[in-house]
Scaffold this active site. Structure first.
Site, PDB file in Angstrom:
ATOM      1  N   GLU A   1    -109.465   3.178  14.200  1.00  0.00           N
ATOM      2  CA  GLU A   1    -110.858   3.942  14.584  1.00  0.00           C
ATOM      3  C   GLU A   1    -110.747   4.420  15.846  1.00  0.00           C
ATOM      4  O   GLU A   1    -110.799   3.879  16.940  1.00  0.00           O
ATOM      5  CB  GLU A   1    -112.197   3.021  14.422  1.00  0.00           C
ATOM      6  CG  GLU A   1    -113.396   3.618  14.890  1.00  0.00           C
ATOM      7  CD  GLU A   1    -114.370   2.507  15.063  1.00  0.00           C
ATOM      8  OE1 GLU A   1    -114.682   1.229  14.458  1.00  0.00           O
ATOM      9  OE2 GLU A   1    -115.720   3.023  15.589  1.00  0.00           O
TER      10      GLU A   1
ATOM     11  N   ARG B   1    -115.509   9.439  21.873  1.00  0.00           N
ATOM     12  CA  ARG B   1    -115.992   9.238  23.351  1.00  0.00           C
ATOM     13  C   ARG B   1    -115.231  10.114  24.245  1.00  0.00           C
ATOM     14  O   ARG B   1    -115.792  10.203  25.619  1.00  0.00           O
ATOM     15  CB  ARG B   1    -115.805   7.824  23.524  1.00  0.00           C
ATOM     16  CG  ARG B   1    -116.527   6.825  22.780  1.00  0.00           C
ATOM     17  CD  ARG B   1    -116.938   5.520  23.618  1.00  0.00           C
ATOM     18  NE  ARG B   1    -117.035   4.461  22.799  1.00  0.00           N
ATOM     19  CZ  ARG B   1    -117.094   3.186  23.151  1.00  0.00           C
ATOM     20  NH1 ARG B   1    -117.043   2.989  24.459  1.00  0.00           N
ATOM     21  NH2 ARG B   1    -117.160   2.246  22.389  1.00  0.00           N
TER      22      ARG B   1
ATOM     23  N   LYS C   1    -121.209  -1.158   9.372  1.00  0.00           N
ATOM     24  CA  LYS C   1    -120.722  -1.974  10.703  1.00  0.00           C
ATOM     25  C   LYS C   1    -121.827  -2.695  11.125  1.00  0.00           C
ATOM     26  O   LYS C   1    -123.151  -2.315  10.928  1.00  0.00           O
ATOM     27  CB  LYS C   1    -120.538  -0.943  11.810  1.00  0.00           C
ATOM     28  CG  LYS C   1    -120.140  -1.286  13.086  1.00  0.00           C
ATOM     29  CD  LYS C   1    -119.614   0.025  14.023  1.00  0.00           C
ATOM     30  CE  LYS C   1    -119.276  -0.315  15.135  1.00  0.00           C
ATOM     31  NZ  LYS C   1    -118.510   0.473  16.047  1.00  0.00           N
TER      32      LYS C   1
HETATM   33  O1  LIG Z   1    -118.058   4.061  20.015  1.00  0.00           O
HETATM   34  C1  LIG Z   1    -118.749   3.304  19.025  1.00  0.00           C
HETATM   35  O2  LIG Z   1    -118.646   3.969  18.345  1.00  0.00           O
HETATM   36  C2  LIG Z   1    -119.246   1.997  19.062  1.00  0.00           C
HETATM   37  O3  LIG Z   1    -119.780   1.872  18.102  1.00  0.00           O
HETATM   38  C3  LIG Z   1    -118.689   1.208  20.048  1.00  0.00           C
HETATM   39  C4  LIG Z   1    -117.288   0.408  19.605  1.00  0.00           C
HETATM   40  O4  LIG Z   1    -117.245  -0.288  18.140  1.00  0.00           O
HETATM   41  C5  LIG Z   1    -117.430  -1.021  20.363  1.00  0.00           C
HETATM   42  O5  LIG Z   1    -117.836  -0.709  21.838  1.00  0.00           O
HETATM   43  C6  LIG Z   1    -116.239  -1.850  20.372  1.00  0.00           C
HETATM   44  O6  LIG Z   1    -116.502  -3.014  20.834  1.00  0.00           O
HETATM   45  P1  LIG Z   1    -115.562  -3.733  21.735  1.00  0.00           P
HETATM   46  O7  LIG Z   1    -114.858  -4.370  21.096  1.00  0.00           O
HETATM   47  O8  LIG Z   1    -116.778  -4.860  22.439  1.00  0.00           O
HETATM   48  O9  LIG Z   1    -115.240  -3.059  22.865  1.00  0.00           O
END
Ligand SMILES: O=C(O)C(=O)C[C@H](O)[C@H](O)COP(=O)(O)O
Length: 212
Positions: A45, A49, A132
């Site tokens: 994925e 960003r 999700k």
């Molecule tokens: O940017 C996006 O679309 C999101 O929805 C956030 C990510 O899926 C999470 O930030 C991952 O989570 P961590 O494993 O805690 O880093």
């Protein structure tokens, strides 16, 4: 079962771990994807960003064995953009009625984000059965998913947000979880150092995790 759920289930037959990637430099795209695929994590994925995210999707798609989806898809425009970049699937952290309707008009499957029963019901009315669960840890984690299994028996989740190697097994033990997403196997510092061996090692451990 709907076509979208079937397509997502087929993708996630191959893996139950989804690395969530933030690609800052386009030069990292290919070696990063190679390290993850070689370690046994083929479904990736790429979050929208960073300014190079769409190009990163295009590059990563060329890595043999990689199945590259897009994350951080916030609206219909993002959905169209990632489809044009060749994403195999799209994931959103939440959902709006407009995004959900746009998802229904795409062959590329959308995995919308939900955090509550009400979020889920809005998307369910529009035909969605795979979600999700975000942000997983701060939205009730394993206990919340166990509770959602009662009223929503036909729904399955990919919890993401705050999950790491230690926490993932408890999620994967739930019958309504098809995969777990997370960035724990891709530490930002390792990417900055281009330490693909370190990422490969973490990814190998993640790839050893199994659904119940
Ligand atoms: O940017 C996006 O679309 C999101 O929805 C956030 C990510 O899926 C999470 O930030 C991952 O989570 P961590 O494993 O805690 O880093």
């Amino acid at each position: 079962m709907g076509a979208r759920s079937a397509a997502l289930d087929a993708l996630f037959e191959r893996t139950c771990i989804v690395p969530v990637l933030v690609v800052e430099s386009l030069d990292d795209a290919e070696p990063l994807a190679r390290a993850l695929v070689d370690a046994g994590l083929p479904v990736l994925e790429v979050t929208l960003r960073t300014p190079v995210a769409l190009q990163a999707i295009e590059r990563m798609r060329r890595v043999p064995g990689a199945i590259v989806g897009a994350g951080t898809v916030l609206d219909a425009r993002d959905l169209d953009a990632v489809a044009r970049a060749g994403a195999a699937f799209a994931i959103s952290p939440g959902a709006t009625p407009a995004l959900l309707r746009a998802g229904n008009g795409h062959v590329m499957p959308l995995l919308p984000g939900i955090a509550t029963a009400s979020d889920l019901m809005v998307a369910r009315e529009l035909g969605y059965r795979r979600f999700k669960f975000f942000p997983a840890e701060s939205s009730g984690g394993v206990a919340a998913l166990r509770s959602l299994a009662g009223p929503f028996g036909d729904v399955r989740f990919c919890p993401t947000g705050g999950i790491d190697a230690a926490k993932a097994p408890a999620y994967l033990a739930l019958p309504n979880v098809f995969a777990v997403g997370g960035s724990w196997m891709v530490p930002a510092n390792s990417v900055r150092m281009r330490d693909w061996a370190a990422i490969h090692a973490l990814a190998r451990n993640a790839a050893a995790l199994r659904r119940a």
